[in-house]
Design a protein around this motif. Structure first.
Motif, PDB file in Angstrom:
ATOM      1  N   SER A 106       0.778  -1.085   0.073  1.00 41.62           N
ATOM      2  CA  SER A 106       0.197  -0.046  -0.124  1.00 41.62           C
ATOM      3  C   SER A 106       0.860   1.283   0.028  1.00 41.62           C
ATOM      4  CB  SER A 106      -1.110   0.011   1.258  1.00 41.62           C
ATOM      5  OG  SER A 106      -0.214  -0.103   2.371  1.00 41.62           O
ATOM      6  N   THR A 109       2.429   1.568  -3.381  1.00 40.43           N
ATOM      7  CA  THR A 109       1.444   2.018  -4.678  1.00 40.43           C
ATOM      8  C   THR A 109       0.911   3.403  -4.284  1.00 40.43           C
ATOM      9  OG1 THR A 109       0.634  -0.273  -4.645  1.00 40.43           O
ATOM     10  CG2 THR A 109      -0.892   1.706  -5.131  1.00 40.43           C
ATOM     11  N   GLU A 110       0.935   4.059  -3.077  1.00 40.81           N
ATOM     12  CA  GLU A 110       0.769   5.353  -2.732  1.00 40.81           C
ATOM     13  C   GLU A 110       1.861   6.228  -3.223  1.00 40.81           C
ATOM     14  OE1 GLU A 110      -0.366   8.321   1.114  1.00 40.81           O
ATOM     15  OE2 GLU A 110       0.018   6.170   1.241  1.00 40.81           O
ATOM     16  N   THR A 115       0.381  -0.732  -8.986  1.00 45.98           N
ATOM     17  CA  THR A 115      -0.558  -1.456  -8.241  1.00 45.98           C
ATOM     18  C   THR A 115      -0.289  -3.029  -8.842  1.00 45.98           C
ATOM     19  OG1 THR A 115      -2.360  -1.317 -10.219  1.00 45.98           O
ATOM     20  CG2 THR A 115      -2.233   0.283  -8.053  1.00 45.98           C
ATOM     21  N   VAL A 120       4.510  -4.728  -7.905  1.00 50.07           N
ATOM     22  CA  VAL A 120       5.247  -4.027  -6.775  1.00 50.07           C
ATOM     23  C   VAL A 120       6.145  -4.833  -6.201  1.00 50.07           C
ATOM     24  CG1 VAL A 120       4.924  -3.727  -4.221  1.00 50.07           C
ATOM     25  CG2 VAL A 120       3.047  -2.960  -5.887  1.00 50.07           C
TER      26      VAL A 120
END
Length: 201
Positions: A106, A109-110, A115, A120
């Protein structure tokens, strides 16, 4: 020791809950991205384990409520403490021993907009843990012990409801000979009684 069992259990639960909440705001992992610039990102506990803060708050609430509840709820709260410890322990243990990419996904991705687990994973070149996951794992062990301790000793705890029975005690006490004043009338109203029904002194 039994006389202080309730205090020990309450303090242990409150301390474990507080550590879990604090831990959720601290950096658990540092992830290095293989994007040409070797960017390093800090991953807080709340991102690594999204349920860490909510469960920590739940443990705090259990600890506070354990100080006043009756025998049945003592066992319920003890069992809930063990269950939360098992959940957090399994999630934290996976991070401590395996450093899974999913724990940083997360945050990556941020920061990058990329995604997908595979994408990742290709972008992550290294994951370095801080001491916080180990501390939190140790806290879950203490939490489980506190839950088991509660289950084992709850039947011997002294009742805590005496201070909530003052109205009943006052009602059962024999009437005194002093005049019925305004304060007595307020007490009657607070108990749902009509002070005008009293005979005149």
């Amino acid at each position: 020791m039994i006389r202080r069992a309730r205090l020990v259990a309450v303090v242990a639960l409150v301390a474990c809950g507080a550590i879990a909440v604090i831990s959720s705001t601290q950096t658990w992992l540092t992830v290095v991205l293989d994007d040409g610039a070797a960017h390093a990102l800090d991953v807080p506990g709340a991102a690594a384990i999204p349920v860490l803060a909510p469960l920590g708050l739940a443990v705090l609430a259990l600890g506070g409520a354990l100080s006043i509840v009756g025998p049945v709820l003592r066992y319920v709260f003890g069992a809930l403490s063990v269950a939360i410890a098992v959940i957090l322990g399994s999630l934290t243990g996976a991070i401590v021993f395996a450093h899974p990419v999913g724990a940083v996904a997360s945050t990556v991705t941020e920061a990058t907009g990329i995604t997908g687990a595979a994408a990742v994973a290709e972008l992550v070149s290294a994951i370095t843990p801080t001491p916080w996951p180990v501390l939190t794992l140790a806290t879950t062990v203490v939490l489980a012990g506190a839950g088991v301790f509660t289950l084992a000793t709850a039947h011997r705890w002294r009742g805590s409801g005496r201070r909530y029975r003052t109205d009943e005690a006052r009602a059962a006490a024999p009437a005194t000979s002093r005049p019925h004043d305004a304060i007595d009338s307020w007490d009657d109203l607070s108990r749902g009684e009509d002070p005008t029904d009293r005979p005149l002194d």
